[in-house]
Scaffold this active site. Structure first.
Site, PDB file in Angstrom:
ATOM      1  N   PRO A 184      28.355   9.295   7.397  1.00 60.38           N
ATOM      2  CA  PRO A 184      29.133   9.855   6.284  1.00 60.38           C
ATOM      3  C   PRO A 184      28.315  10.885   5.511  1.00 60.38           C
ATOM      4  CG  PRO A 184      28.856   7.463   6.040  1.00 60.38           C
ATOM      5  CD  PRO A 184      28.115   7.866   7.265  1.00 60.38           C
ATOM      6  N   GLU A 185      28.921  12.018   5.241  1.00 64.70           N
ATOM      7  CA  GLU A 185      28.248  13.025   4.430  1.00 64.70           C
ATOM      8  C   GLU A 185      28.783  12.939   3.003  1.00 64.70           C
ATOM      9  OE1 GLU A 185      26.795  16.601   5.996  1.00 64.70           O
ATOM     10  OE2 GLU A 185      27.687  16.292   7.962  1.00 64.70           O
TER      11      GLU A 185
END
Ligand code: ZN
Length: 272
Positions: free
Chosen positions: A2-3
């Protein structure tokens, strides 16, 4: 992994779920470590405290209480969800029970996540938080600020904007996309960027991140929203992972190379 936009989406989801400021009733740990050991005693010292807000610093989520915060990093595969009674799944490592009956589950098959305690007003000294650079969406992250940071740096601009000590949360995909939008070649030495280019780049980074948050984060990772539903819209990348395809602006072929150990994509015609 996840960014930042995905983590911000999770933050918003948790904020909504915890908007009535529920009181922590029990912290159930299925194991004593994720990537790092969990400080069990410290974490449990927050039992009886109410959640006052859910915030984010870089990719760290902070569940604040009047006595300190719980810090959560999703690692590669971490998710938070509301888990009704009977909804126990493999790789659920943490259950947060609240006095209003709500139960949150943290699930993380690969266990690269982090669950930690942050003492009241000690955030600036916390080992995970103290060396972090600018928040990209904050007002203080400006072209001028970036220009100052890049002074004297010969490292490629793409590597620089991915350096968490300068600015946080600009992951590999968003770095390629922001540089494309700002028409800057990823290998450009940082110190060669004019103030005007820095302003364009900062604006592009903010736009790209905002758009990704609007879309609910990118959908390329094994990841679910705070509700536990996989609900991300496919983000249309303009250069990322498009090697050999036509540039959406000029029709030239998108190039690819490894830079700082990461796949990097750009248009050799648009990005000089
Ligand atoms: Zn082009």
């Amino acid at each position: 992994m996840p960014e930042l936009p995905e983590v911000e989406t999770v933050r918003r989801g948790l904020e909504e779920i915890l908007k009535d400021h529920p009181v922590i009733d029990k912290i159930e740990l299925q194991r004593k470590d994720l990537r790092d050991p969990i400080p069990v005693k410290k974490v449990r010292s927050l039992i009886g405290q109410k959640i006052t807000s859910v915030e984010r610093r870089a990719k760290y989520l902070l569940l604040r209480t009047p006595q300190g915060s719980l810090l959560s990093h999703l690692g590669m595969t971490g998710t938070w969800r509301v888990a009704k009674p009977g909804d126990e799944r493999d790789h659920d490592h943490i259950y947060l029970h609240f006095t209003n009956g709500l139960r949150l589950a943290y699930r993380d098959p690969r266990r690269f996540g982090i669950f930690d305690f942050v003492a009241l007003e000690q955030e600036a000294q916390h080992p995970k938080l103290k060396a972090l650079g600018y928040e990209p969406l904050s007002e203080s992250f400006t072209g001028e600020a970036l220009h100052k940071l890049l002074r004297g740096k010969v490292v490629a601009i793409k590597v620089a904007i991915m350096d968490q000590k300068l600015v946080v949360g600009v992951g590999n995909i968003y770095a390629s996309e922001a540089l494309f939008r700002a028409k800057i070649k990823p290998v450009t030495p940082s110190l060669k960027l004019s103030l005007e280019k820095c302003e364009k780049l900062v604006a592009s980074i903010k736009e790209i991140l905002f758009e990704a948050i609007q879309a609910g984060g990118s959908s390329i990772s094994d990841f679910a929203q705070a509700s536990g539903e996989s609900g991300y819209f496919q983000t249309r990348f303009k250069v990322y992972d498009r090697e050999g395809e036509k540039c959406v602006i000029c029709g030239a072929k998108i190039r690819a190379q490894t830079l700082g150990g990461r796949s990097t994509y750009w248009c050799s015609s648009c990005q000089k």
